[in-house]
Design a protein around this motif. Structure first.
Motif, PDB file in Angstrom:
ATOM      1  N   SER A  98       0.953  -0.956   0.109  1.00 23.57           N
ATOM      2  CA  SER A  98      -0.170   0.092  -0.029  1.00 23.57           C
ATOM      3  C   SER A  98       0.435   1.092   0.507  1.00 23.57           C
ATOM      4  CB  SER A  98      -0.811   0.279   1.392  1.00 23.57           C
ATOM      5  OG  SER A  98      -1.676  -0.774   1.403  1.00 23.57           O
ATOM      6  N   ASN A  99       2.107   1.567   0.805  1.00 23.05           N
ATOM      7  CA  ASN A  99       2.831   2.424   0.875  1.00 23.05           C
ATOM      8  C   ASN A  99       3.400   2.638  -0.540  1.00 23.05           C
ATOM      9  OD1 ASN A  99       1.819   3.102   3.630  1.00 23.05           O
ATOM     10  ND2 ASN A  99       3.968   2.250   4.139  1.00 23.05           N
ATOM     11  N   LEU A 100       4.119   1.869  -0.966  1.00 26.93           N
ATOM     12  CA  LEU A 100       4.887   1.651  -2.439  1.00 26.93           C
ATOM     13  C   LEU A 100       3.702   1.738  -3.837  1.00 26.93           C
ATOM     14  CD1 LEU A 100       7.595  -0.829  -1.970  1.00 26.93           C
ATOM     15  CD2 LEU A 100       7.648   1.398  -1.805  1.00 26.93           C
ATOM     16  N   GLU A 101       2.207   1.372  -3.657  1.00 25.47           N
ATOM     17  CA  GLU A 101       1.625   1.655  -5.005  1.00 25.47           C
ATOM     18  C   GLU A 101       2.084   3.029  -5.673  1.00 25.47           C
ATOM     19  OE1 GLU A 101      -1.932  -0.167  -3.648  1.00 25.47           O
ATOM     20  OE2 GLU A 101      -2.035   1.424  -2.679  1.00 25.47           O
ATOM     21  N   SER A 115      15.095   3.785   1.222  1.00 30.66           N
ATOM     22  CA  SER A 115      13.609   3.401   2.010  1.00 30.66           C
ATOM     23  C   SER A 115      12.763   2.251   0.847  1.00 30.66           C
ATOM     24  CB  SER A 115      12.988   4.916   2.326  1.00 30.66           C
ATOM     25  OG  SER A 115      12.425   5.644   1.612  1.00 30.66           O
ATOM     26  N   ILE A 116      12.714   3.245  -0.268  1.00 28.91           N
ATOM     27  CA  ILE A 116      11.567   2.338  -1.076  1.00 28.91           C
ATOM     28  C   ILE A 116      12.592   0.981  -1.569  1.00 28.91           C
ATOM     29  CG2 ILE A 116      11.656   2.064  -3.569  1.00 28.91           C
ATOM     30  CD1 ILE A 116      10.126   5.357  -3.586  1.00 28.91           C
ATOM     31  N   THR A 117      13.872   0.839  -1.896  1.00 27.60           N
ATOM     32  CA  THR A 117      14.712  -0.117  -1.879  1.00 27.60           C
ATOM     33  C   THR A 117      14.536  -1.236  -0.544  1.00 27.60           C
ATOM     34  OG1 THR A 117      16.128   0.477  -2.461  1.00 27.60           O
ATOM     35  CG2 THR A 117      17.332  -1.325  -2.265  1.00 27.60           C
ATOM     36  N   SER A 118      14.516  -0.303   0.621  1.00 26.83           N
ATOM     37  CA  SER A 118      14.739  -1.309   1.946  1.00 26.83           C
ATOM     38  C   SER A 118      12.708  -2.017   2.393  1.00 26.83           C
ATOM     39  CB  SER A 118      14.579  -0.498   3.222  1.00 26.83           C
ATOM     40  OG  SER A 118      15.169  -0.986   4.015  1.00 26.83           O
ATOM     41  N   ASP A 119      12.309  -1.181   1.403  1.00 26.62           N
ATOM     42  CA  ASP A 119      10.355  -1.755   1.735  1.00 26.62           C
ATOM     43  C   ASP A 119      10.514  -2.323   0.237  1.00 26.62           C
ATOM     44  OD1 ASP A 119       9.815   0.016   3.780  1.00 26.62           O
ATOM     45  OD2 ASP A 119       9.287   2.142   2.328  1.00 26.62           O
ATOM     46  N   ASP A 173      21.046 -13.040  -0.720  1.00 20.62           N
ATOM     47  CA  ASP A 173      19.766 -11.996  -1.295  1.00 20.62           C
ATOM     48  C   ASP A 173      19.803 -10.491  -1.050  1.00 20.62           C
ATOM     49  OD1 ASP A 173      19.230 -14.539  -2.409  1.00 20.62           O
ATOM     50  OD2 ASP A 173      17.255 -14.841  -2.005  1.00 20.62           O
ATOM     51  N   GLU A 174      19.407 -10.179   0.268  1.00 17.52           N
ATOM     52  CA  GLU A 174      19.610  -8.878   0.959  1.00 17.52           C
ATOM     53  C   GLU A 174      20.634  -7.777  -0.191  1.00 17.52           C
ATOM     54  OE1 GLU A 174      18.715  -6.605   4.876  1.00 17.52           O
ATOM     55  OE2 GLU A 174      19.093  -8.648   4.663  1.00 17.52           O
ATOM     56  N   VAL A 175      22.046  -8.878   0.083  1.00 12.83           N
ATOM     57  CA  VAL A 175      23.060  -7.478   0.293  1.00 12.83           C
ATOM     58  C   VAL A 175      22.520  -7.003  -1.669  1.00 12.83           C
ATOM     59  CG1 VAL A 175      25.495  -7.323  -0.361  1.00 12.83           C
ATOM     60  CG2 VAL A 175      24.383  -8.553   1.686  1.00 12.83           C
ATOM     61  N   GLU A 179      22.268  -3.781  -3.575  1.00  9.45           N
ATOM     62  CA  GLU A 179      23.402  -3.411  -4.386  1.00  9.45           C
ATOM     63  C   GLU A 179      22.829  -2.742  -5.947  1.00  9.45           C
ATOM     64  OE1 GLU A 179      28.364  -4.276  -4.765  1.00  9.45           O
ATOM     65  OE2 GLU A 179      26.085  -6.069  -5.190  1.00  9.45           O
ATOM     66  N   ILE A 180      22.148  -3.708  -6.520  1.00  9.35           N
ATOM     67  CA  ILE A 180      21.095  -4.154  -8.359  1.00  9.35           C
ATOM     68  C   ILE A 180      19.881  -2.899  -7.985  1.00  9.35           C
ATOM     69  CG2 ILE A 180      22.269  -5.484  -8.795  1.00  9.35           C
ATOM     70  CD1 ILE A 180      19.973  -7.754  -8.233  1.00  9.35           C
TER      71      ILE A 180
END
Length: 226
Positions: A98-101, A115-119, A173-175, A179-180
């Motif tokens: 919902s926050n990203l849509e 922050s978007i990458t983290s979400d 995977d997270e790293v 990164e990408i």
């Protein structure tokens, strides 16, 4: 990685044309992909589609046709459909979606990228799409069909080969994702007009899919010449 991204940006249209000309993806992989997006767009917003069982039926078929479920031992396997639905319908996952849509990858401000990458990673990390412990491939392909303008599909054969020159990850995977993803944003923001000019042709179904297609075209032309 920076050099390849720079080359992709410089010759973006050329690599999309390579992808289009090779016509690698046909039949069910195209049909179910476009049908899933069609059903997604019947809803006012992606978070509403998460409550639609028909949407998940088509998503499940899409992921299967994209090679994420193969019969026999040792091959990729999807989780049961019920598990996938449950994971995407968890409150914290729905809240992230919902926050990203409202975001599109080409319009993210530089200050919001982290922050978007983290979400996005929060969604990938907390959903169950494959029986594998690896999250970045199957989960990104599922989330791509929920947030197609924000989340690119990631695979080993093309995406990881483009960024890392091999199809496996030495880091977690997270790293890798953190990164990408900023590089995806750099491509999107720099090539926005070119990206928009391709949408609607063949498998160029969203901003992130056009970028994905350009990456496939780059790998085919530059890394798999033989």
């Amino acid at each position: 990685m920076q050099e390849r991204v720079g080359s992709l940006i410089e010759h973006f249209d050329e690599y999309v044309r390579v992808f289009d000309q090779r016509n690698l993806f046909t039949g069910p992989s195209v049909y179910f992909h476009t049908k899933t997006l069609e059903i997604l767009r019947r809803h006012n917003k992606p978070s509403e589609a998460l409550l639609d069982d028909l949407f998940f039926d088509y998503l499940y078929a899409t992921l299967t046709s994209w090679g994420l479920h193969r019969m026999g031992p040792g091959f990729a396997k999807l989780a049961e459909l019920g598990e996938i639905k449950t994971s995407f319908r968890m409150q914290k996952v729905r809240e992230h979606i919902s926050n990203l849509e409202c975001f599109e990858i080409s319009n993210i401000q530089e200050g919001n990228i982290a922050s978007i990458t983290s979400d996005l990673w929060g969604i990938l990390a907390n959903t169950r799409v494959s029986v594998s412990q690896t999250k970045i491939v199957a989960n990104s392909k599922a989330l791509h069909h929920i947030l197609p303008e924000l989340m690119p599909p990631i695979d080993r054969e093309y995406t990881l080969r483009f960024f890392y020159n091999h199809t496996t990850l030495n880091q977690g995977d997270e790293v890798a994702f953190k990164e990408i993803y900023p590089y995806f944003h750099k491509i999107a923001s720099t090539c926005k007009d070119k990206i928009m000019s391709h949408i609607g042709v063949g498998m160029n179904t969203s901003q992130t899919k056009v970028i994905d297609n350009a990456i496939v075209g780059f790998v085919l032309k530059e890394l798999k010449k033989k």
